[in-house]
Design an enzyme around this catalytic site. Structure first.
Site, mmCIF file in Angstrom:
data_model
loop_
_atom_site.group_PDB
_atom_site.id
_atom_site.type_symbol
_atom_site.label_atom_id
_atom_site.label_comp_id
_atom_site.label_asym_id
_atom_site.label_seq_id
_atom_site.Cartn_x
_atom_site.Cartn_y
_atom_site.Cartn_z
ATOM 1 N N THR A 176 -23.336 -20.168 85.473
ATOM 2 C CA THR A 176 -23.282 -21.492 86.075
ATOM 3 C C THR A 176 -23.654 -22.575 85.066
ATOM 4 O O THR A 176 -23.273 -23.721 85.260
ATOM 5 C CB THR A 176 -24.177 -21.569 87.321
ATOM 6 O OG1 THR A 176 -25.487 -21.174 86.965
ATOM 7 C CG2 THR A 176 -23.644 -20.698 88.430
ATOM 8 N N ASN A 177 -24.365 -22.225 83.981
ATOM 9 C CA ASN A 177 -24.619 -23.223 82.944
ATOM 10 C C ASN A 177 -23.307 -23.692 82.328
ATOM 11 O O ASN A 177 -23.168 -24.864 81.979
ATOM 12 C CB ASN A 177 -25.550 -22.672 81.854
ATOM 13 C CG ASN A 177 -27.005 -22.835 82.224
ATOM 14 O OD1 ASN A 177 -27.412 -23.866 82.749
ATOM 15 N ND2 ASN A 177 -27.797 -21.819 81.958
ATOM 16 N N ARG A 187 -23.347 -4.988 64.306
ATOM 17 C CA ARG A 187 -23.521 -6.378 64.729
ATOM 18 C C ARG A 187 -22.826 -7.318 63.747
ATOM 19 O O ARG A 187 -22.257 -8.328 64.141
ATOM 20 C CB ARG A 187 -25.005 -6.747 64.815
ATOM 21 C CG ARG A 187 -25.691 -6.161 66.017
ATOM 22 C CD ARG A 187 -27.091 -6.700 66.214
ATOM 23 N NE ARG A 187 -27.806 -6.958 64.965
ATOM 24 C CZ ARG A 187 -28.859 -7.737 64.852
ATOM 25 N NH1 ARG A 187 -29.345 -8.339 65.896
ATOM 26 N NH2 ARG A 187 -29.455 -7.902 63.699
ATOM 27 N N MET A 219 -26.191 -12.503 75.789
ATOM 28 C CA MET A 219 -27.400 -11.700 75.623
ATOM 29 C C MET A 219 -27.323 -10.754 74.424
ATOM 30 O O MET A 219 -27.793 -9.636 74.469
ATOM 31 C CB MET A 219 -27.661 -10.898 76.899
ATOM 32 C CG MET A 219 -27.848 -11.763 78.135
ATOM 33 S SD MET A 219 -29.203 -12.921 78.000
ATOM 34 C CE MET A 219 -30.594 -11.822 78.109
ATOM 35 N N HIS A 222 -33.313 -21.151 77.219
ATOM 36 C CA HIS A 222 -34.245 -20.076 77.553
ATOM 37 C C HIS A 222 -35.035 -20.482 78.802
ATOM 38 O O HIS A 222 -35.458 -21.634 78.913
ATOM 39 C CB HIS A 222 -35.191 -19.826 76.378
ATOM 40 C CG HIS A 222 -36.132 -18.694 76.624
ATOM 41 N ND1 HIS A 222 -35.714 -17.384 76.584
ATOM 42 C CD2 HIS A 222 -37.442 -18.670 76.919
ATOM 43 C CE1 HIS A 222 -36.761 -16.597 76.853
ATOM 44 N NE2 HIS A 222 -37.815 -17.356 77.056
ATOM 45 N N ALA A 266 -32.630 -19.912 65.812
ATOM 46 C CA ALA A 266 -33.182 -19.518 64.516
ATOM 47 C C ALA A 266 -33.102 -17.994 64.438
ATOM 48 O O ALA A 266 -32.803 -17.332 65.435
ATOM 49 C CB ALA A 266 -34.632 -19.992 64.403
ATOM 50 N N GLU A 267 -33.385 -17.453 63.279
ATOM 51 C CA GLU A 267 -33.312 -15.996 63.128
ATOM 52 C C GLU A 267 -34.291 -15.277 64.035
ATOM 53 O O GLU A 267 -33.983 -14.239 64.590
ATOM 54 C CB GLU A 267 -33.520 -15.599 61.664
ATOM 55 C CG GLU A 267 -32.322 -15.906 60.802
ATOM 56 C CD GLU A 267 -32.427 -15.325 59.416
ATOM 57 O OE1 GLU A 267 -32.414 -14.081 59.295
ATOM 58 O OE2 GLU A 267 -32.535 -16.115 58.468
ATOM 59 N N ASP A 320 -35.838 -16.913 70.139
ATOM 60 C CA ASP A 320 -36.479 -17.984 70.910
ATOM 61 C C ASP A 320 -37.492 -18.781 70.093
ATOM 62 O O ASP A 320 -38.530 -19.193 70.605
ATOM 63 C CB ASP A 320 -37.143 -17.421 72.177
ATOM 64 C CG ASP A 320 -36.140 -16.788 73.125
ATOM 65 O OD1 ASP A 320 -34.992 -17.259 73.166
ATOM 66 O OD2 ASP A 320 -36.510 -15.832 73.828
ATOM 67 N N GLU A 365 -32.006 -24.510 88.271
ATOM 68 C CA GLU A 365 -31.682 -25.903 88.589
ATOM 69 C C GLU A 365 -32.086 -26.826 87.434
ATOM 70 O O GLU A 365 -31.368 -27.764 87.096
ATOM 71 C CB GLU A 365 -32.385 -26.329 89.876
ATOM 72 C CG GLU A 365 -31.826 -25.673 91.118
ATOM 73 C CD GLU A 365 -32.666 -25.947 92.361
ATOM 74 O OE1 GLU A 365 -33.601 -26.788 92.296
ATOM 75 O OE2 GLU A 365 -32.394 -25.310 93.400
#
Length: 194
Positions: free
Chosen positions: A1-2, A53, A78, A97, A129-130, A133, A160
Site C-alpha cells: 500500500t506504500n 546476491r 525484503m 522502516h 546505507a550498507e 536500517d 497510516e
C-alpha cells in the site's frame, strides 16, 4: 500500500517525482498489479533465479539503468542489497522502516516496541546505507503506543503514518530539497528567501 500512496503523490501537479518503473522480486504481487493499473512499467527479477546476491543486484541495477531511474524507493522489498549496489546508488536509494530509528532496527520492529514498553513508536524514511536500517533519516512520523495495543493494532497505526511520511520524503528528495551529503548526513537546500 506504500506504493499506492507514492503513485498518488507522483500524480499531483506539485510533485517533483515521476514513477517510471516498479520492480518486484516476486511475481503476481499486488504492487505489480497496482503499477500496471496506473500505467507504470513493471519488471519481475526473481531472486531465486540467481546464484548470488551480487548477480541479483547486478540485474536490478541494469534494469534501473535501462529505465533511466534516478531515485529508488524500497517499499516492501525484503532483500538485503550488496554493498556494491548500495554504494553505487548512494543518496538515491530510500527505504521506510516501521520504527523511529535508530530504535528497533531489523524485523519485527512493532513487536520490539511493545516488548520494550515504549509509549511512542512510528516510522522512518531513510537513505539506505550498507548497515541495515542505519542510513541518514529523511522523515520520521511518531504514533502513540496505547496500553491496549496488540502488534496488529500498532502495525495498522504505523502503516497510516507511513502513508503520510513516505510521499513527503519522496518529494523532498526528488525536488532536491533534501540530499545525502558526502559525510553521510542530510543536507537541506538553503532557501534564498530565508
Amino acid at each position: 500500500t506504500n506504493l499506492q500512496v507514492l503513485i498518488e503523490q507522483a500524480r499531483r501537479p506539485s510533485s517533483s517525482a515521476e514513477i517510471v518503473l516498479v520492480i518486484s522480486n516476486r511475481p503476481g504481487v499486488q504492487g505489480l498489479k497496482r503499477a500496471s493499473l496506473a500505467g507504470i512499467q513493471t519488471r519481475v527479477v526473481d531472486h531465486k533465479l540467481y546464484g548470488s546476491r551480487a548477480e541479483f543486484d547486478g540485474t536490478i541495477d541494469r534494469v534501473l539503468e535501462e529505465f533511466g531511474v534516478e531515485l529508488v524507493c524500497l517499499a516492501g522489498f525484503m532483500r538485503i542489497l550488496t554493498g556494491k549496489f548500495v554504494k553505487k546508488w548512494n543518496g538515491k536509494l530510500m527505504n521506510i522502516h516501521p520504527s523511529l530509528l535508530p530504535s528497533f532496527k531489523g524485523v519485527n520492529a512493532q513487536k520490539q516496541a511493545l516488548q520494550a514498553g515504549v509509549r511512542v513508536s512510528g516510522c522512518t524514511v531513510h537513505f539506505v546505507a550498507e548497515e541495515v536500517d542505519a542510513g541518514a533519516i529523511i522523515v520520521q512520523e511518531a504514533v502513540p503506543v496505547m496500553s491496549s495495543d496488540s502488534e496488529e493494532s500498532l502495525c495498522d497505526r504505523i502503516r497510516e503514518a507511513e502513508h503520510r511520511a513516505f510521499p513527503v520524503a519522496l518529494d523532498l528528495v526528488a525536488s532536491g530539497t533534501v540530499k545525502l551529503g558526502e559525510d553521510g548526513h542530510i543536507v537541506w537546500k538553503s532557501n534564498p528567501q530565508s
